[in-house]
Design a protein around this motif. Sequence first.
Motif, mmCIF file in Angstrom:
data_model
loop_
_atom_site.group_PDB
_atom_site.id
_atom_site.type_symbol
_atom_site.label_atom_id
_atom_site.label_comp_id
_atom_site.label_asym_id
_atom_site.label_seq_id
_atom_site.Cartn_x
_atom_site.Cartn_y
_atom_site.Cartn_z
ATOM 1 N N ASP A 141 -54.166 56.798 51.808
ATOM 2 C CA ASP A 141 -53.467 57.663 52.752
ATOM 3 C C ASP A 141 -53.548 57.052 54.147
ATOM 4 O O ASP A 141 -54.637 56.882 54.701
ATOM 5 C CB ASP A 141 -54.117 59.051 52.745
ATOM 6 N N ILE A 142 -52.398 56.738 54.738
ATOM 7 C CA ILE A 142 -52.377 56.098 56.052
ATOM 8 C C ILE A 142 -52.975 56.992 57.123
ATOM 9 O O ILE A 142 -53.500 56.501 58.133
ATOM 10 C CB ILE A 142 -50.932 55.689 56.437
ATOM 11 N N ASP A 143 -52.955 58.306 56.917
ATOM 12 C CA ASP A 143 -53.531 59.187 57.926
ATOM 13 C C ASP A 143 -55.045 59.040 57.986
ATOM 14 O O ASP A 143 -55.645 59.098 59.066
ATOM 15 C CB ASP A 143 -53.161 60.642 57.656
ATOM 16 N N VAL A 144 -55.667 58.834 56.836
ATOM 17 C CA VAL A 144 -57.109 58.564 56.813
ATOM 18 C C VAL A 144 -57.390 57.224 57.489
ATOM 19 O O VAL A 144 -58.345 57.080 58.270
ATOM 20 C CB VAL A 144 -57.638 58.575 55.371
ATOM 21 N N ILE A 145 -56.549 56.236 57.196
ATOM 22 C CA ILE A 145 -56.700 54.915 57.812
ATOM 23 C C ILE A 145 -56.544 55.019 59.324
ATOM 24 O O ILE A 145 -57.297 54.411 60.096
ATOM 25 C CB ILE A 145 -55.669 53.926 57.234
ATOM 26 N N ARG A 146 -55.551 55.797 59.764
ATOM 27 C CA ARG A 146 -55.320 55.969 61.207
ATOM 28 C C ARG A 146 -56.565 56.506 61.903
ATOM 29 O O ARG A 146 -56.973 56.018 62.969
ATOM 30 C CB ARG A 146 -54.149 56.932 61.432
#
Length: 434
Positions: free
Chosen positions: A231-236
């Motif tokens: 999930d890119i939001d976790v990465i962000r």
Amino acid sequence: MRIDMFGDTLCAMVTAAAFAQSGHRVRWWLPPGRVARALDDGRVLYQEPGLAELVTGQRRAGRLDCRTDEPGLADPNGEPAVSEPAPVVCLALQPGDFDRAEHLAAWAGRGGARLLINQSVFPVGSTEQLQKGLREQGAATPVVCLPDTLQEGMALASFTRPHHLLLGCDDREAEVTMRELLRPYNRRRDVLQVMQPREAEFTKVAISGMLATRLSYMNDMALLAEELGVDIDVIRQGVGSDPRIGEAYLYAGCGFGGPGFSRDVMNLTDTLRRRRVGAKLLEQVLQINERQKEVLFRKFWRHYEGEVDRRRVTLWGAAFKPGSDRVDNGPALRLIEALWAQGVDVHVHDPLALPELAAWARDKGTLTLHDDPYDAARDSDALMLVTEWKAYWGPDWDDLKNAMHTPLILDGRNIYDPAYVTRQGFTYYGIGRR
């Protein structure tokens, strides 16, 4: 202090109104056009929080004199219609209007103006060029650069409560005057950074280039996140927690737009090319951004396995960012063109930008515009979230599902919780989301 403001840009309106609010007497000279016509009708064209009320109030108080009754700013001999300049003259002209800037600078110099402020978005070195022209004419008026760093959607707040102010100035007396003019907005701490005019102009476009690079980088990472099943939001959040990087401008999405931001990056790229310095990084940034503007269309296409002709799609949001009525270079335009090309019936809701969108779409294709977001979504085969207006963050999921023909959400700003939306009976696609 008396101030003459020239230009019909958002920067001109915000600066003129803010200076008037601080007690200065401002004459705002507008060229014929939409902004001037709206003011003649008692309206304010730029839809920015608090701006219309401020402009109206300052006009009523008599501190802001909008000269919209002139057929133009010059008489048949080319001289400005106003005979004598104020002590301070501000230029916040449209890009490409540098000849006009030179003409007004010469008039200000001949009239003995004590300061000329260049706020126009011109190429790096323009302020120096204006100053050189005045010196060649024997005028002593100093020219400074106050770059337009307004954030559309919060333009008034970004001028009156700035995080930083750039001032290009190489004249001590001019700096003293500028510090006095900006004093009401520079009280909590000194946010004014003084440098050479060319340095201020370059800093402004370099900031835009850096922010655009961060956005495009995260959009590239979002593509990879989808392939890796993360999930890119976790990465962000993980990336932003590193103090060397910070959290700003790390949100993956369906692309950036806007008249200022995009133009700054393109101007910087052009400058690099003209100076024969490699512009490959910024060229890639722009290419990634243009590709990203069609990401929602590609997800829609894949979901229906290419069977999209005559389907109905709803866009929530057309403005390039929340709080603005501008659609310039925004992702909605590229997305709509892709949908039109495949015979899709396009419906749109936006709180402010529908008039601008209608003007853009004229003679291009058919759009159905709606004042109510649920009416826009009725019988749709997909809902595409393009602009993250706060009104879209908490929809009535039951009403939305009942209104739509197919409960498909394509979230171009990752504002929804995928698991929650799925539990409401929708198929959900975000940008780099699991």
